[in-house]
Design an enzyme around this catalytic site. Structure first.
Site, PDB file in Angstrom:
ATOM      1  N   ASP A  63       1.987  -1.052 -10.325  1.00 15.69           N
ATOM      2  CA  ASP A  63       3.302  -1.559  -9.919  1.00 15.69           C
ATOM      3  C   ASP A  63       3.231  -3.090  -9.887  1.00 15.69           C
ATOM      4  O   ASP A  63       3.997  -3.737  -9.188  1.00 15.69           O
ATOM      5  CB  ASP A  63       3.595  -0.992  -8.508  1.00 15.69           C
ATOM      6  CG  ASP A  63       5.049  -1.115  -8.091  1.00 15.69           C
ATOM      7  OD1 ASP A  63       5.919  -1.185  -8.983  1.00 15.69           O
ATOM      8  OD2 ASP A  63       5.314  -1.135  -6.879  1.00 15.69           O
ATOM      9  N   LYS A 113       4.600  -0.451 -14.481  1.00 16.02           N
ATOM     10  CA  LYS A 113       5.907  -1.136 -14.378  1.00 16.02           C
ATOM     11  C   LYS A 113       5.993  -2.227 -15.440  1.00 16.02           C
ATOM     12  O   LYS A 113       5.063  -3.001 -15.631  1.00 16.02           O
ATOM     13  CB  LYS A 113       6.025  -1.778 -12.994  1.00 16.02           C
ATOM     14  CG  LYS A 113       7.266  -2.653 -12.846  1.00 16.02           C
ATOM     15  CD  LYS A 113       7.651  -2.841 -11.412  1.00 16.02           C
ATOM     16  CE  LYS A 113       6.836  -3.894 -10.713  1.00 16.02           C
ATOM     17  NZ  LYS A 113       7.187  -3.990  -9.283  1.00 16.02           N
ATOM     18  N   GLY A 154       0.756  -1.257   0.000  1.00 16.58           N
ATOM     19  CA  GLY A 154       0.000   0.000   0.000  1.00 16.58           C
ATOM     20  C   GLY A 154       0.781   1.299   0.000  1.00 16.58           C
ATOM     21  O   GLY A 154       0.188   2.359   0.164  1.00 16.58           O
TER      22      GLY A 154
HETATM   23  C1  SAM Z   1       5.317  -4.957  -6.124  1.00 21.75           C
HETATM   24  S1  SAM Z   1       3.760  -5.213  -5.396  1.00 21.75           S
HETATM   25  C2  SAM Z   1       3.090  -3.583  -5.337  1.00 21.75           C
HETATM   26  C3  SAM Z   1       3.694  -2.721  -4.269  1.00 21.75           C
HETATM   27  C4  SAM Z   1       2.906  -1.437  -4.089  1.00 21.75           C
HETATM   28  N1  SAM Z   1       3.086  -0.540  -5.227  1.00 21.75           N
HETATM   29  C5  SAM Z   1       3.316  -0.672  -2.839  1.00 21.75           C
HETATM   30  O1  SAM Z   1       3.816   0.434  -2.969  1.00 21.75           O
HETATM   31  O2  SAM Z   1       3.094  -1.163  -1.734  1.00 21.75           O
HETATM   32  C6  SAM Z   1       2.856  -5.931  -6.722  1.00 21.75           C
HETATM   33  C7  SAM Z   1       1.434  -6.339  -6.341  1.00 21.75           C
HETATM   34  O3  SAM Z   1       0.722  -6.665  -7.536  1.00 21.75           O
HETATM   35  C8  SAM Z   1      -0.293  -7.589  -7.166  1.00 21.75           C
HETATM   36  N2  SAM Z   1      -0.871  -8.201  -8.358  1.00 21.75           N
HETATM   37  C9  SAM Z   1      -0.232  -8.964  -9.285  1.00 21.75           C
HETATM   38  N3  SAM Z   1      -1.097  -9.365 -10.224  1.00 21.75           N
HETATM   39  C10 SAM Z   1      -2.309  -8.831  -9.911  1.00 21.75           C
HETATM   40  C11 SAM Z   1      -3.607  -8.892 -10.513  1.00 21.75           C
HETATM   41  N4  SAM Z   1      -3.820  -9.594 -11.628  1.00 21.75           N
HETATM   42  N5  SAM Z   1      -4.634  -8.224  -9.932  1.00 21.75           N
HETATM   43  C12 SAM Z   1      -4.416  -7.520  -8.791  1.00 21.75           C
HETATM   44  N6  SAM Z   1      -3.217  -7.438  -8.171  1.00 21.75           N
HETATM   45  C13 SAM Z   1      -2.179  -8.085  -8.722  1.00 21.75           C
HETATM   46  C14 SAM Z   1       0.438  -8.547  -6.231  1.00 21.75           C
HETATM   47  O4  SAM Z   1      -0.472  -9.252  -5.415  1.00 21.75           O
HETATM   48  C15 SAM Z   1       1.346  -7.581  -5.429  1.00 21.75           C
HETATM   49  O5  SAM Z   1       0.773  -7.233  -4.195  1.00 21.75           O
END
Ligand code: SAM
Length: 206
Positions: free
Chosen positions: A121, A161, A60
């Site tokens: 992201d 990203k 988050g």
């Molecule tokens: C690198 S983390 C994001 C970090 C966030 N930007 C932060 O600042 O805390 C990537 C996130 O993308 C989510 N994610 C990946 N594929 C997804 C999808 N199809 N739908 C929703 N969330 C997804 C993962 O569960 C993960 O929590």
């Protein structure tokens, strides 16, 4: 390399990472915030009163930062497969945004006025097989673009990203067909050894 050794290496690099330290001394939930902050400072993305959608928002930190920038006049919808602790002024939908039911919920929440900015992201779950991981990451990016085509206001922006590899050139070209300006960003907080980078597409044209 043994799993124990690589875990130790990761812990050492985390401990010496200036952005991890900075995040620990701040109220932000992850070091990822400094990537968005740097891009925002350079490109002046976030403004008071905007409607922002954060795809792949957990834990988050991007939602925290964006929520602060858009203020109480703005709205933020965060989506993630994983659960996320609540944040003031942030609506959260738990689920895979590529799932039709979740997408429908998002579209309903955003409403007919649309979003000013979509930030993503997201990264897929990694298999360790590079070609598979790259294909999955590009699939996610394509779904994010399709989502933008439904929810973005004309003139809106997408920050996403990507991972250097097959499909990124074509993806940029696709964005160039639909947005007036497309630029690439590699913020300092993005580790040099990581293939990740960000594409910022501005002024969406229907
Ligand atoms: C690198 S983390 C994001 C970090 C966030 N930007 C932060 O600042 O805390 C990537 C996130 O993308 C989510 N994610 C990946 N594929 C997804 C999808 N199809 N739908 C929703 N969330 C997804 C993962 O569960 C993960 O929590």
């Amino acid at each position: 390399m043994s799993k124990k050794k690589s875990n130790k290496q990761w812990l050492n690099s985390q401990n010496s990472d200036q952005f991890v330290k900075k995040a620990r001394n701040s109220h932000y939930r992850s070091r990822a915030v400094f990537k968005l902050q740097e891009i925002d400072k350079k490109d002046k993305l976030l403004r008071s009163g905007q409607y922002v959608v954060d795809l792949g928002a957990a834990p988050g930190s991007w939602s925290q930062y964006a929520g602060e920038k858009i203020g109480v006049k703005g709205k933020l919808l965060a989506v993630d497969i994983l659960t996320m602790e609540t944040l003031p002024n942030v609506e959260f939908i738990q689920g895979d945004f590529t799932d039709l039911e979740i997408e429908r919920k998002c579209i309903e929440k955003i409403g007919k006025d649309g979003a000013d900015l979509v930030i993503s992201d997201m990264a897929p779950n990694l298999t360790g097989i590079r070609a598979t991981d790259q294909a999955r990451s590009m699939d996610l990016a394509e779904c994010a673009f399709e989502f933008c085509q439904t929810v973005l206001k004309p003139g809106g922006s997408l920050l996403i990203k990507l991972f250097e590899g097959a499909g990124t050139t074509e993806y940029r070209a696709l964005l160039q067909e639909h947005f007036k300006q497309v630029v690439t960003r590699k913020p300092e907080a993005s580790r040099d050894q990581s293939r990740e980078f960000y594409v910022l597409a501005r002024s969406y044209e229907l």
